[in-house]
Design an enzyme around this catalytic site. Structure first.
Site, PDB file in Angstrom:
ATOM      1  N   LYS A 146     -81.144  -8.215  11.520  1.00  0.00           N
ATOM      2  CA  LYS A 146     -82.588  -7.889  11.564  1.00  0.00           C
ATOM      3  C   LYS A 146     -83.166  -8.327  12.714  1.00  0.00           C
ATOM      4  O   LYS A 146     -84.354  -7.600  13.214  1.00  0.00           O
ATOM      5  CB  LYS A 146     -83.038  -8.512  10.175  1.00  0.00           C
ATOM      6  CG  LYS A 146     -82.647  -7.894   9.078  1.00  0.00           C
ATOM      7  CD  LYS A 146     -83.163  -8.159   7.906  1.00  0.00           C
ATOM      8  CE  LYS A 146     -82.624  -7.500   6.353  1.00  0.00           C
ATOM      9  NZ  LYS A 146     -81.333  -7.756   6.364  1.00  0.00           N
TER      10      LYS A 146
HETATM   11  C1  LIG Z   1     -80.327  -7.096   5.312  1.00  0.00           C
HETATM   12  C2  LIG Z   1     -78.804  -7.173   5.370  1.00  0.00           C
HETATM   13  C3  LIG Z   1     -77.816  -6.374   5.057  1.00  0.00           C
HETATM   14  C4  LIG Z   1     -78.148  -5.235   4.512  1.00  0.00           C
HETATM   15  O1  LIG Z   1     -78.777  -4.153   5.412  1.00  0.00           O
HETATM   16  P1  LIG Z   1     -79.517  -2.657   4.920  1.00  0.00           P
HETATM   17  O2  LIG Z   1     -79.992  -2.369   6.179  1.00  0.00           O
HETATM   18  O3  LIG Z   1     -80.666  -3.282   3.968  1.00  0.00           O
HETATM   19  O4  LIG Z   1     -78.575  -1.921   4.417  1.00  0.00           O
HETATM   20  C5  LIG Z   1     -76.687  -6.726   5.216  1.00  0.00           C
HETATM   21  N1  LIG Z   1     -76.321  -8.008   6.024  1.00  0.00           N
HETATM   22  C6  LIG Z   1     -77.315  -8.929   6.124  1.00  0.00           C
HETATM   23  C7  LIG Z   1     -76.821 -10.130   6.688  1.00  0.00           C
HETATM   24  C8  LIG Z   1     -78.471  -8.699   6.045  1.00  0.00           C
HETATM   25  O5  LIG Z   1     -79.490  -9.483   6.306  1.00  0.00           O
END
Ligand SMILES: *Cc1c(COP(=O)(O)O)cnc(C)c1O
Length: 463
Positions: A112
């Site tokens: 993120k």
């Molecule tokens: C947010 C997250 C996901 C999921 O990603 P999306 O974009 O919501 O599909 C997967 N793995 C980790 C470690 C995350 O923080």
């Protein structure tokens, strides 16, 4: 570039308004009016470029009518300056035809950061130019909160309020949020569950008087700018291993469908992607949809990969917009049916179109632990419980001549208990975070009461 809502009834917006708006007024999500196109020659030229150069090139068409080129170049440069690996998103070869792209070298160790570090700078730029301020309000079960806090700390035009459920996030996750002592960062430990946090945030957005008075803004993945920033690493990864002269598949551990949708966008823009493999844990609404053609809600069950414990994948609507093109009211109706009855079938034709490109695979917690252990034994890689799902889903998708790139979405040290249970090895935090357990924490414990939360926000912003 102009942006339109998936439901076709909200105002058409420019990039800066989309950045600050979040959800469209008609309940839909914003998408660019048209996909910028990159020719094979343009993509080939990316092979020798750095992450920052690829980022600038891929994202410029989305913002260029609002942000001058030189300013945007500076924003991108700053956004990736805090990443700990010189390649930003390094690739590792796991076997003859399987690669791992590591997306955990940002300040909070989850993918993120790749979007939110940029979004923080974009907020700052747009708000400064307009002379406006914004109040970010968000709920987190872990990764989004810390990434948003790191991205927005110490910025004059932004006050950030992040609600987490008291005692229900891991200690690493909590400390990543609460040890940021900047005066514009406000952590709220709500006496409730993650759903209570999310309900409180939703209620504040639906209270139009409150929303307008405090100019509420969102940082979850319904924000288009987050998707835009994630398109970059699909281009970057594929060109490292020979695209456009090599077709690739991507395997993505998925929750809200934001990450994998960014891959779909890259394909729309010209990147030769043959297939998307969607990995899930026992919360497998997408896998079940790909298998059966019907999307049915179920209750959320906690798992070892909590960032994928999701019941509704909001960004799936962005993909649906493509298969419902020109039929926005039918899409609106289908989404209402899903909300009201918990189940919907988007039609066989649309389902076939979707499963030509997407397939899903799920892992139980038990398999997750087994596979982490096995990957460690075979390759020496310590994989976190989210990343392993991408790797194993790629293998479950079966043999293919096509190179597959699995996305590693979190650093193993972010989920040390699961990794230690699987391998006997407790992954250590990287050096820049080594003091995390000694730092001072600051957060406010607030009862599960909307008025109390609002009063707290008012007193901080007005004071
Ligand atoms: C947010 C997250 C996901 C999921 O990603 P999306 O974009 O919501 O599909 C997967 N793995 C980790 C470690 C995350 O923080």
């Amino acid at each position: 570039m102009k942006y339109v809502s998936t439901r076709g009834k909200a105002p058409v917006l420019s990039f800066d308004d989309v950045l600050l708006t979040g959800l469209a007024r008609d309940g839909g999500l914003y998408l660019p009016e048209a996909w910028p196109q990159f020719s094979a020659n343009q993509i080939r030229a990316m092979q020798g470029k750095s992450y920052v150069e690829v980022a600038r090139e891929v994202m410029t068409p989305f913002v260029s009518d609002v942000i001058p080129e030189a300013d945007f170049a500076e924003i991108v440069e700053k956004a990736y300056a805090r990443f700990e690996h010189p390649a930003i998103a390094p690739m590792k070869q796991l076997d003859g035809n399987l690669w791992l792209m590591e997306l955990f070298h940002g300040p909070t160790l989850a993918f993120k950061d790749y979007a939110l570090q940029l979004v923080g700078h974009l907020f700052d730029y747009v708000l400064t130019k307009r002379g406006e301020k914004v109040t970010i309000v968000g709920a987190t079960s872990g990764d989004t909160g810390s990434a948003a806090i790191e991205a927005c700390r110490d910025r004059d035009a932004i006050e950030v309020f992040i609600l987490h459920p008291e005692g229900r996030v891991s200690e690493v996750q909590r400390r990543q949020m609460t040890t940021v002592l900047s005066s514009n960062i406000h952590n709220i430990a709500l006496k409730g569950t993650f759903d209570d946090c999310q309900d409180a945030v939703k209620a504040m957005f639906n209270d139009l008087e409150f929303r307008d008075a405090y100019k509420l803004g969102a940082v979850n993945s319904i924000n288009w700018a987050r998707i835009m920033a994630q398109i970059v690493y699909y281009f970057y990864a594929a060109t490292r291993i020979g695209s456009p002269d090599r077709t690739v598949r991507f395997s993505v551990p998925t929750g809200n469908f934001g990450n994998v949708f960014a891959g779909y966008a890259a394909r729309k823009m010209g990147l030769p992607i043959e297939k998307f493999i969607v990995g899930s844990n026992r919360n497998d609404i997408l896998t079940r949809y790909f298998e059966t053609g019907t999307m049915t809600m179920d209750s959320v069950e906690p798992s070892l990969s909590p960032s994928m414990d999701i019941q509704i994948s909001s960004n799936f609507e962005r993909l649906l917009a493509d298969v419902y093109k020109g039929e926005e009211s039918a899409l609106t109706q289908a989404m209402a049916e899903f909300r009201d009855t918990g189940s919907v079938n988007f039609g066989d034709g649309r389902w076939k179109q979707i499963v030509e490109l997407f397939e899903g695979h799920r892992l139980t917690d038990e398999m997750t632990l087994q596979k982490i252990k096995r990957a460690y034994a075979r390759t020496g890689e310590l994989l976190d419980p989210h990343s392993i799902i991408g790797v194993v889903a790629a293998r479950m998708a079966g043999a293919s001549e096509t190179a597959t790139i699995a996305l590693a979405t979190a650093h193993p040290a972010k989920f040390p208990d699961a990794v230690e249970r699987a391998t006997g090895v407790r992954p250590g935090l990287p050096p820049h975070m080594s003091g995390l357990f000694d730092r001072e924490e600051r957060f406010e414990v607030i009862s599960n009461d909307l008025d109390a939360v609002k009063a707290h926000i008012s007193s901080k912003v007005d004071g």
